[in-house]
Scaffold this motif. Structure first.
Motif, PDB file in Angstrom:
ATOM      1  N   MET A  36       0.850  -1.204   0.000  1.00 12.71           N
ATOM      2  CA  MET A  36       0.000   0.000   0.000  1.00 12.71           C
ATOM      3  C   MET A  36       0.880   1.246   0.000  1.00 12.71           C
ATOM      4  O   MET A  36       1.151   1.819   1.047  1.00 12.71           O
ATOM      5  CB  MET A  36      -0.895  -0.020   1.248  1.00 12.71           C
ATOM      6  N   ASP A  37       1.297   1.672  -1.163  1.00  9.42           N
ATOM      7  CA  ASP A  37       2.267   2.773  -1.227  1.00  9.42           C
ATOM      8  C   ASP A  37       1.645   4.017  -1.858  1.00  9.42           C
ATOM      9  O   ASP A  37       0.731   3.918  -2.679  1.00  9.42           O
ATOM     10  CB  ASP A  37       3.483   2.307  -2.039  1.00  9.42           C
ATOM     11  N   GLY A  38       2.166   5.176  -1.482  1.00  4.88           N
ATOM     12  CA  GLY A  38       1.771   6.426  -2.127  1.00  4.88           C
ATOM     13  C   GLY A  38       0.861   7.318  -1.296  1.00  4.88           C
ATOM     14  O   GLY A  38       0.387   8.342  -1.790  1.00  4.88           O
ATOM     15  N   ASN A  39       0.650   6.959  -0.031  1.00  4.54           N
ATOM     16  CA  ASN A  39      -0.207   7.802   0.821  1.00  4.54           C
ATOM     17  C   ASN A  39       0.346   9.214   0.947  1.00  4.54           C
ATOM     18  O   ASN A  39      -0.389  10.203   0.886  1.00  4.54           O
ATOM     19  CB  ASN A  39      -0.303   7.217   2.232  1.00  4.54           C
ATOM     20  N   GLY A  40       1.662   9.305   1.145  1.00  2.00           N
ATOM     21  CA  GLY A  40       2.295  10.605   1.356  1.00  2.00           C
ATOM     22  C   GLY A  40       2.181  11.484   0.128  1.00  2.00           C
ATOM     23  O   GLY A  40       1.815  12.667   0.219  1.00  2.00           O
ATOM     24  N   ARG A  41       2.479  10.910  -1.034  1.00  2.00           N
ATOM     25  CA  ARG A  41       2.404  11.699  -2.274  1.00  2.00           C
ATOM     26  C   ARG A  41       0.970  12.115  -2.576  1.00  2.00           C
ATOM     27  O   ARG A  41       0.713  13.219  -3.054  1.00  2.00           O
ATOM     28  CB  ARG A  41       2.988  10.895  -3.447  1.00  2.00           C
ATOM     29  N   ARG A  50       0.969  14.632   5.323  1.00  2.00           N
ATOM     30  CA  ARG A  50       1.103  13.215   4.983  1.00  2.00           C
ATOM     31  C   ARG A  50       0.125  12.340   5.768  1.00  2.00           C
ATOM     32  O   ARG A  50      -0.384  11.340   5.255  1.00  2.00           O
ATOM     33  CB  ARG A  50       2.539  12.744   5.239  1.00  2.00           C
ATOM     34  N   HIS A  54      -2.402   8.945   5.030  1.00  2.00           N
ATOM     35  CA  HIS A  54      -2.522   7.676   5.748  1.00  2.00           C
ATOM     36  C   HIS A  54      -3.979   7.411   6.145  1.00  2.00           C
ATOM     37  O   HIS A  54      -4.465   6.292   6.044  1.00  2.00           O
ATOM     38  CB  HIS A  54      -1.610   7.660   6.977  1.00  2.00           C
ATOM     39  N   ALA A  80       1.637  -2.727   5.772  1.00  2.00           N
ATOM     40  CA  ALA A  80       1.244  -1.474   6.417  1.00  2.00           C
ATOM     41  C   ALA A  80       2.426  -0.714   7.008  1.00  2.00           C
ATOM     42  O   ALA A  80       2.411   0.519   7.055  1.00  2.00           O
ATOM     43  CB  ALA A  80       0.221  -1.757   7.513  1.00  2.00           C
ATOM     44  N   ASN A  85      10.491   1.381   8.109  1.00  2.00           N
ATOM     45  CA  ASN A  85       9.672   2.589   8.288  1.00  2.00           C
ATOM     46  C   ASN A  85       9.898   3.273   9.644  1.00  2.00           C
ATOM     47  O   ASN A  85       9.504   4.423   9.829  1.00  2.00           O
ATOM     48  CB  ASN A  85       8.176   2.284   8.093  1.00  2.00           C
ATOM     49  N   ARG A  88      11.413   6.819   9.645  1.00  2.93           N
ATOM     50  CA  ARG A  88      10.671   8.053   9.324  1.00  2.93           C
ATOM     51  C   ARG A  88      10.647   8.980  10.543  1.00  2.93           C
ATOM     52  O   ARG A  88      10.915   8.541  11.660  1.00  2.93           O
ATOM     53  CB  ARG A  88       9.246   7.690   8.898  1.00  2.93           C
ATOM     54  N   GLU A  92       5.575  11.017  12.428  1.00  2.00           N
ATOM     55  CA  GLU A  92       4.828  10.208  11.459  1.00  2.00           C
ATOM     56  C   GLU A  92       4.668   8.776  11.977  1.00  2.00           C
ATOM     57  O   GLU A  92       3.591   8.170  11.846  1.00  2.00           O
ATOM     58  CB  GLU A  92       5.522  10.218  10.088  1.00  2.00           C
ATOM     59  N   LEU A  96       1.108   6.972  12.699  1.00  2.00           N
ATOM     60  CA  LEU A  96       0.744   5.691  12.078  1.00  2.00           C
ATOM     61  C   LEU A  96       0.348   4.673  13.146  1.00  2.00           C
ATOM     62  O   LEU A  96      -0.677   3.993  13.017  1.00  2.00           O
ATOM     63  CB  LEU A  96       1.917   5.150  11.247  1.00  2.00           C
TER      64      LEU A  96
HETATM   65  C1  IPE Z   1       2.605   3.985   2.293  1.00  2.00           C
HETATM   66  O1  IPE Z   1       2.628   5.307   1.873  1.00  2.00           O
HETATM   67  C2  IPE Z   1       2.296   3.856   3.758  1.00  2.00           C
HETATM   68  C3  IPE Z   1       3.443   3.468   4.595  1.00  2.00           C
HETATM   69  C4  IPE Z   1       4.621   3.120   4.186  1.00  2.00           C
HETATM   70  C5  IPE Z   1       3.211   3.470   6.023  1.00  2.00           C
HETATM   71  P1  IPE Z   1       3.924   6.203   2.004  1.00  2.00           P
HETATM   72  O2  IPE Z   1       3.887   6.887   3.323  1.00  2.00           O
HETATM   73  O3  IPE Z   1       5.139   5.392   1.738  1.00  2.00           O
HETATM   74  O4  IPE Z   1       3.682   7.233   0.854  1.00  2.00           O
HETATM   75  P2  IPE Z   1       4.777   7.852  -0.127  1.00  2.00           P
HETATM   76  O5  IPE Z   1       5.511   6.686  -0.748  1.00  2.00           O
HETATM   77  O6  IPE Z   1       5.676   8.711   0.711  1.00  2.00           O
HETATM   78  O7  IPE Z   1       3.988   8.615  -1.133  1.00  2.00           O
END
Ligand code: IPE
Ligand code: IPE
Ligand code: MG
Length: 263
Positions: A36-41, A50, A54, A80, A85, A88, A92, A96
Motif C-alpha cells: 500500500m504505497d503512495g499515501n504521502g504523495r 502526509r 494515511h 502497512a 519505516n 521516518r 509520522e 501511524l
Molecule cells: C505507504 O505510503 C504507507 C506506509 C509506508 C506506512 P507512504 O507513506 O510510503 O507514501 P509515499 O511513498 O511517501 O507517497
C-alpha cells in the motif's frame, strides 16, 4: 450488510473501462497481497499533511477488504509498516501507530460481520503499547472466524523474517528435535510469519514503484506482479478488478511450459 452484501451488488455499475464479463470468478487468486504505497504523495499533491494520506489509505484498505470478501479471496495481505519505516520522522511513526490502533478497534464490527480472521506478519511485540494491545485483542476476537484471512504486515521485514526462521530452526536442531537434513523448503516455510497460508498469487504495488521494499521475499517466488501508478488512497474495488483481470491474462509457467501452448 445492506446493498453491499453480494458480489453483484458490490460490483454493480462499473465505471467506463471496466468490463465485468472479462472477470473469471472461478479463477480468483487465492491470496492477493497489496503493497500500500503512495499515501504521502497523495496528500502532498493535495496540499495536505502526509497523515491525511494515511487516513485516506485506511479508507481504501476497508474497501479492498470488503471487495476481497465479495470475490471469495482466501487471503488478503497488506503491507502497512516495514521494519525500515521506523526511520521516518518520529511524529509520522507515532501517528501511524495511533491510526493502526484506532482503526483496528473501529473496524472490528466489520471484521465480525464479514467473518474475517486477522493475523499479523511481523514482530508486533515491539510495537508501542496501545497498538500492541489492540492488535492482541483483535487477534483473539477474530481467531474463531472462518472466512477470509486478513494478514496485516506491521513491523514486517522479509530479511528479519528469514533470519528469525533460521534461528528457530537452529534452536530446534540444538535441542535435538530436528536433524539438519530435515531442513527442507517446507521446514523453512513453516517458520515464517505466513506459515499455513498459501503464497501470494497476485502482488499489487500502488504508486508506481517497481520494488519489493523487503516484502515477502520467500513467498513471492512465483507471484504475478501488478504495478499501478495509482496512489493507494485512490485504489478502489475497480482498480482491484483491473489487477485481477490482468492476472487472469498472464501465462503462469512455474518454470515449465505454457499450460495453454504446450502440445
Ligand atoms: C505507504 O505510503 C504507507 C506506509 C509506508 C506506512 P507512504 O507513506 O510510503 O507514501 P509515499 O511513498 O511517501 O507517497
Ligand atoms: C513499502 O513502502 C512499505 C509499505 C508500504 C508499508 P515504502 O514507502 O516504505 O517503501 P520505499 O521506501 O519506497 O522502498
Ligand atoms: Mg512509500
Amino acid at each position: 450488510m445492506g446493498d453491499d452484501a453480494t458480489f453483484e451488488t458490490y460490483f454493480a455499475n462499473p465505471p467506463a473501462g471496466i468490463d465485468l464479463t472479462a472477470l473469471d470468478r472461478s479463477r480468483i487468486p487465492r491470496h492477493i497481497s497489496c503493497i500500500m504505497d503512495g499515501n504521502g504523495r497523495w496528500a502532498t499533491e493535495r496540499g495536505l499533511a502526509r497523515g491525511e494520506g494515511h487516513r485516506a489509505g485506511i479508507v481504501s484498505l476497508r474497501e479492498i477488504i470488503t471487495a476481497c470478501v465479495r470475490l471469495d479471496v482466501e487471503v488478503l495481505s497488506a503491507y502497512a509498516f516495514s521494519t525500515e519505516n521506523w526511520s521516518r520522522p518520529q511524529a509520522e511513526v507515532n501517528l501511524l501507530m495511533h491510526l493502526f490502533a484506532q482503526t483496528f478497534i473501529q473496524e472490528l464490527p466489520l471484521l465480525r460481520r464479514e467473518n474475517v480472521k486477522v493475523v499479523f506478519l511481523g514482530d508486533i511485540s515491539a510495537l508501542p503499547k496501545e497498538t500492541r494491545e489492540v492488535f492482541e485483542y483483535g487477534l483473539q476476537e477474530t481467531a474463531q472466524h472462518t472466512g477470509m484471512t486478513l494478514a496485516l504486515a506491521v513491523n514486517y521485514g522479509a530479511r528479519a523474517e528469514l533470519a528469525r526462521a533460521a534461528r528457530r530452526l537452529a534452536e530446534r536442531v540444538a535441542a535435538g528435535e530436528l536433524d539438519p537434513t530435515g531442513i527442507d523448503e517446507a521446514a523453512v516455510a513453516g517458520e515464517l510469519y505466513t506459515a499455513g497460508l498459501p503464497d501470494p498469487e497476485l502482488v499489487v504495488r500502488t504508486s508506481g514503484e517497481m520494488r519489493l521494499s523487503n516484502y515477502l521475499l520467500w513467498q513471492v517466488a512465483y507471484a504475478e506482479f501488478y504495478i499501478t501508478p495509482t496512489y493507494w488512497p485512490d485504489f478502489n474495488r475497480w482498480e482491484l478488478l483491473r489487477a485481477i483481470i490482468a492476472f487472469q491474462g498472464r501465462d503462469r509457467r512455474f518454470g515449465g511450459l505454457s499450460a495453454t501452448k504446450e502440445s
